[in-house]
Write an enzyme that holds these catalytic residues in place. Structure first.
Site, mmCIF file in Angstrom:
data_model
loop_
_atom_site.group_PDB
_atom_site.id
_atom_site.type_symbol
_atom_site.label_atom_id
_atom_site.label_comp_id
_atom_site.label_asym_id
_atom_site.label_seq_id
_atom_site.Cartn_x
_atom_site.Cartn_y
_atom_site.Cartn_z
ATOM 1 N N GLU A 115 92.885 94.485 17.182
ATOM 2 C CA GLU A 115 91.449 94.187 16.333
ATOM 3 C C GLU A 115 90.716 93.728 17.411
ATOM 4 O O GLU A 115 90.933 92.718 18.469
ATOM 5 C CB GLU A 115 91.819 93.563 15.297
ATOM 6 C CG GLU A 115 90.315 93.014 14.164
ATOM 7 C CD GLU A 115 90.541 93.770 13.772
ATOM 8 O OE1 GLU A 115 89.016 94.099 13.101
ATOM 9 O OE2 GLU A 115 91.258 94.826 12.979
ATOM 10 N N ASP A 116 89.333 94.468 17.382
ATOM 11 C CA ASP A 116 88.084 94.352 18.278
ATOM 12 C C ASP A 116 89.033 94.440 19.457
ATOM 13 O O ASP A 116 88.369 93.565 20.086
ATOM 14 C CB ASP A 116 87.494 92.953 17.678
ATOM 15 C CG ASP A 116 86.653 93.221 16.406
ATOM 16 O OD1 ASP A 116 86.939 94.660 16.092
ATOM 17 O OD2 ASP A 116 86.582 92.452 15.680
ATOM 18 N N ASN A 143 83.731 100.100 4.514
ATOM 19 C CA ASN A 143 84.875 99.200 4.933
ATOM 20 C C ASN A 143 86.382 99.267 4.986
ATOM 21 O O ASN A 143 86.887 99.473 3.858
ATOM 22 C CB ASN A 143 84.638 98.116 4.504
ATOM 23 C CG ASN A 143 84.595 96.559 4.727
ATOM 24 O OD1 ASN A 143 86.083 96.091 5.514
ATOM 25 N ND2 ASN A 143 83.645 95.662 6.075
ATOM 26 N N LYS A 157 90.324 88.566 8.883
ATOM 27 C CA LYS A 157 91.469 90.322 8.616
ATOM 28 C C LYS A 157 92.210 89.418 7.765
ATOM 29 O O LYS A 157 93.168 90.225 6.862
ATOM 30 C CB LYS A 157 92.063 90.668 10.119
ATOM 31 C CG LYS A 157 91.715 91.634 9.672
ATOM 32 C CD LYS A 157 90.193 92.870 9.892
ATOM 33 C CE LYS A 157 90.892 94.324 9.932
ATOM 34 N NZ LYS A 157 89.103 94.587 10.158
ATOM 35 N N ASP A 181 93.257 98.942 14.232
ATOM 36 C CA ASP A 181 92.680 99.076 12.737
ATOM 37 C C ASP A 181 90.526 99.716 13.076
ATOM 38 O O ASP A 181 90.497 99.868 12.556
ATOM 39 C CB ASP A 181 91.999 97.917 12.014
ATOM 40 C CG ASP A 181 91.208 97.804 10.789
ATOM 41 O OD1 ASP A 181 92.244 98.705 9.836
ATOM 42 O OD2 ASP A 181 90.493 97.373 10.386
ATOM 43 N N ASP A 182 90.428 99.824 14.166
ATOM 44 C CA ASP A 182 89.402 99.661 14.637
ATOM 45 C C ASP A 182 88.777 101.990 14.944
ATOM 46 O O ASP A 182 88.170 101.970 14.517
ATOM 47 C CB ASP A 182 88.513 99.423 15.696
ATOM 48 C CG ASP A 182 88.678 98.043 15.987
ATOM 49 O OD1 ASP A 182 87.743 96.933 14.711
ATOM 50 O OD2 ASP A 182 89.148 97.232 17.385
ATOM 51 N N ARG A 241 85.025 92.885 21.875
ATOM 52 C CA ARG A 241 84.525 93.136 21.343
ATOM 53 C C ARG A 241 84.284 92.828 19.598
ATOM 54 O O ARG A 241 85.120 94.060 18.925
ATOM 55 C CB ARG A 241 84.491 95.263 21.504
ATOM 56 C CG ARG A 241 83.491 95.889 21.898
ATOM 57 C CD ARG A 241 84.013 97.445 20.698
ATOM 58 N NE ARG A 241 84.386 97.230 19.861
ATOM 59 C CZ ARG A 241 85.491 98.147 18.895
ATOM 60 N NH1 ARG A 241 84.343 99.252 19.233
ATOM 61 N NH2 ARG A 241 85.829 97.660 17.614
ATOM 62 N N TYR A 252 84.639 87.386 5.973
ATOM 63 C CA TYR A 252 84.742 88.587 6.634
ATOM 64 C C TYR A 252 83.320 88.701 6.887
ATOM 65 O O TYR A 252 82.401 88.003 7.052
ATOM 66 C CB TYR A 252 85.753 90.336 6.109
ATOM 67 C CG TYR A 252 85.761 90.241 7.877
ATOM 68 C CD1 TYR A 252 87.059 89.516 8.171
ATOM 69 C CD2 TYR A 252 85.865 91.414 8.014
ATOM 70 C CE1 TYR A 252 87.220 90.131 9.776
ATOM 71 C CE2 TYR A 252 86.059 92.269 9.102
ATOM 72 C CZ TYR A 252 87.396 91.396 9.617
ATOM 73 O OH TYR A 252 87.354 92.234 10.858
ATOM 74 N N ASN A 259 78.507 97.270 12.280
ATOM 75 C CA ASN A 259 79.134 95.628 11.445
ATOM 76 C C ASN A 259 78.093 94.734 13.141
ATOM 77 O O ASN A 259 77.905 94.893 13.564
ATOM 78 C CB ASN A 259 79.956 95.580 11.161
ATOM 79 C CG ASN A 259 80.976 95.571 10.371
ATOM 80 O OD1 ASN A 259 79.650 96.071 9.317
ATOM 81 N ND2 ASN A 259 81.619 96.459 10.327
#
Length: 545
Positions: free
Chosen positions: A234-235, A446, A163, A257-258, A145, A92, A402
């Site tokens: 995610e993202d 994290n 993930k 999650d973000d 993103r 990751y 990150n």
């Protein structure tokens, strides 16, 4: 298993390589197809470890581990779980970022599923193409993103894949019950549209009137196929992620999650940072650089601490200052603010008093905590950090963007510029720093500390929804894993070596909270801990198969 050696040796979930016993080699017609020696999984893992460390380049290590996963899934997870602190930065962040950027060039083996705009109207039938009938968790991204790297389109598949590997290693989801997904809605990154090796649809990102129906069809198909599945967003880019979460969080079992995972893990670190500096919460002044999904998610979670201590939302918001690319976010700045930014916009600055830079804000506010989620590397300059340290005995500095190159400052810079006095955390890992004879171990805020246990608990009790209270419970549970003595020395997160035990405890507490809120849809078991542990996957060869 089918009695075909080609099937067994080429199926990563069935293959044991040299781990097949002599009886199995006879049964499955494998005699002569493998070296004579039968090895235990520990012996195989020792060889793989030596192969892993022989690579000098992190991307080569990443490719090696995923190739191992593609040929022997059990051995891959045995290796990963027993070397997690070493290999986590490879599978990751930060290495996965480079892997995503080079996804098309390095493509070797398809993992997960892809749903593109050309698949509109066919997604439900496509779900039946997946190899496993039971899926408990889906991680889905549209690649818009990826970390702090921007719009990578279909190249973003590395994120859901990585993930879910952490869901397996960290929480114990059986790997065959996980599904990584990319929704290909195009990309606005021209270099990928011009790249012969780019594997996604080559068109600009879909407008909203086409984009939202695409996502909606995917979700309807997924929950029709697997009614009890948990979906993790995610993202997704800021212009979509809040809308998707608000629209679906009370309709399906899902979370982002973000926004929520990041908020929870940083809340946990902040709880311990407050313990470390021994300053009343109401006296803290928090300056955020970055007002996207992660920044707002973190602030929303920290707000709950103030409310629990009897501070009204109105008074609590006076402790928060947000800075974006245009400066301090205020109601008088003159630009159109998103609903999320409006909730934290300052009302105590006129247009004439508008602060344009982070340095100006730090000079005026004299923050106790500086939290970076901007994606802009090295934006916490020496002048800014030293200015902060003039007024605070123990500055809280969270450089959370990150991958590593995007961190607002390094751990060494933070400790040096504050004369070793700061409480530091980052999103990507930094090595320990020796300053004036003292070794400082940077915290890593994290999401892996939170999402595996949060996801496991939500899934096992078949929660109707993932509630804010379940997310806060996860954060508080994590914070208890660092004893007072270590907190006072500046350590605010536990070691990753304990992640399976941490995730197990978080899952138990999340399930308890779900029952308390009436969200659980299973009969309450006699022992929640037994329920969790009976489900968890352990990477060992099953000699009965």
């Amino acid at each position: 298993m089918q009695n075909k050696p080609s099937f067994i040796l080429r199926n990563p979930s069935a293959n044991k390589g040299t781990g097949f016993s002599q009886e199995e080699r006879n049964r499955y017609a494998l005699r002569g197809l493998l070296p004579p020696k039968q090895e235990s999984i520990k012996e195989q893992s020792a060889r793989c470890y030596q192969q892993f460390i022989s690579f000098q380049n992190d991307l080569d290590k990443y490719i090696y581990l995923n190739s191992l996963r593609d040929r022997n899934e059990t051995l891959f997870y045995h290796l990963l779980m027993n070397n997690l602190e070493l290999m986590f930065p490879i599978v990751y962040t930060p290495t996965v970022g480079e892997a995503c950027q080079k996804f098309g060039n390095e493509f070797r083996f398809a993992q997960g599923m892809y749903f593109a705009s050309g698949d509109k109207g066919h997604m439900r039938s496509m779900m039946d193409n997946w190899v496993n009938d039971q899926v408990d968790i889906i991680v889905v991204s549209d690649g818009s993103r990826i970390l702090g790297l921007g719009d990578l389109g279909t190249n973003g598949m590395g994120i859901p894949v990585g993930k879910l590997q952490l869901y397996v290693a960290g929480a114990g989801f059986p790997p065959e019950r996980t599904l990584p997904v990319i929704i290909d809605a195009g990309t606005n990154t021209q270099k990928y549209l011009n790249d012969d090796f780019y594997l996604g649809e080559k068109h600009p990102r879909l407008p909203n009137d086409q984009y939202y129906p695409l996502v909606d069809e995917f979700l309807q198909a997924a929950f029709d196929k697997w009614p009890n599945v948990l979906v993790q967003f995610e993202d997704f880019s800021n212009d979509h992620c809040f809308h998707l979460l608000d629209h679906y969080r009370n309709k399906y079992l899902c979370f982002n999650d973000d926004i929520q995972g990041t908020g929870s893990v940083i809340l946990s670190g902040f709880i311990n940072a407050v313990r470390a500096v021994q300053k009343p919460l109401k006296d803290h002044r928090l300056v955020f650089l970055g007002a996207g999904s992660a920044g707002i998610g973190v602030a929303d979670c920290i707000m709950t601490l103030f409310e629990e201590q009897g501070v009204s939302k109105e008074d609590a918001r006076k402790c928060f200052w947000f800075v974006d690319s245009k400066g301090l976010i205020t109601t008088t700045r003159g630009d159109e603010l998103t609903p999320q930014k409006k909730s934290y916009a300052r009302e105590d600055h006129t247009a004439e008093q508008q602060l344009k830079t982070l340095l100006e804000v730090v000079k005026e506010v004299k923050p106790t905590a500086l939290i970076g989620l901007s994606g802009i590397g090295r934006s916490f300059t020496q002048e800014i950090v030293e200015e902060m340290a003039k007024h605070v005995e123990k500055p809280i500095i969270f450089a959370l963007s990150n991958p590593t190159n995007n961190a607002e400052c390094t751990a060494e810079q933070a400790y040096t510029w504050t004369d070793g006095r700061c409480i530091f955390a980052s999103g990507s890992p930094f090595k320990p720093v020796e300053y004036k004879g003292v070794v400082h171990v940077p915290g890593q805020g994290n999401n892996m500390y939170i999402f595996p246990g949060l996801g496991l608990g939500s899934s096992l009790c078949r929660a109707k929804h993932v509630t804010d209270e379940m997310i806060i419970t996860a954060a508080k549970t994590l914070s208890t894993w660092v004893p007072d003595q270590e907190v006072l020395q500046g350590k605010i997160y536990p070691g990753l070596k304990n992640i399976r035990a941490i995730s197990t405890q978080i899952a138990i507490k999340v399930i308890e909270k779900a029952f308390e809120q009436g969200m659980a849809q299973i009969e309450r078991p006699e022992s929640i801990e037994a329920l969790v542990k009976s489900y968890q996957y352990l990477p060992e060869y099953d000699q009965t198969k």
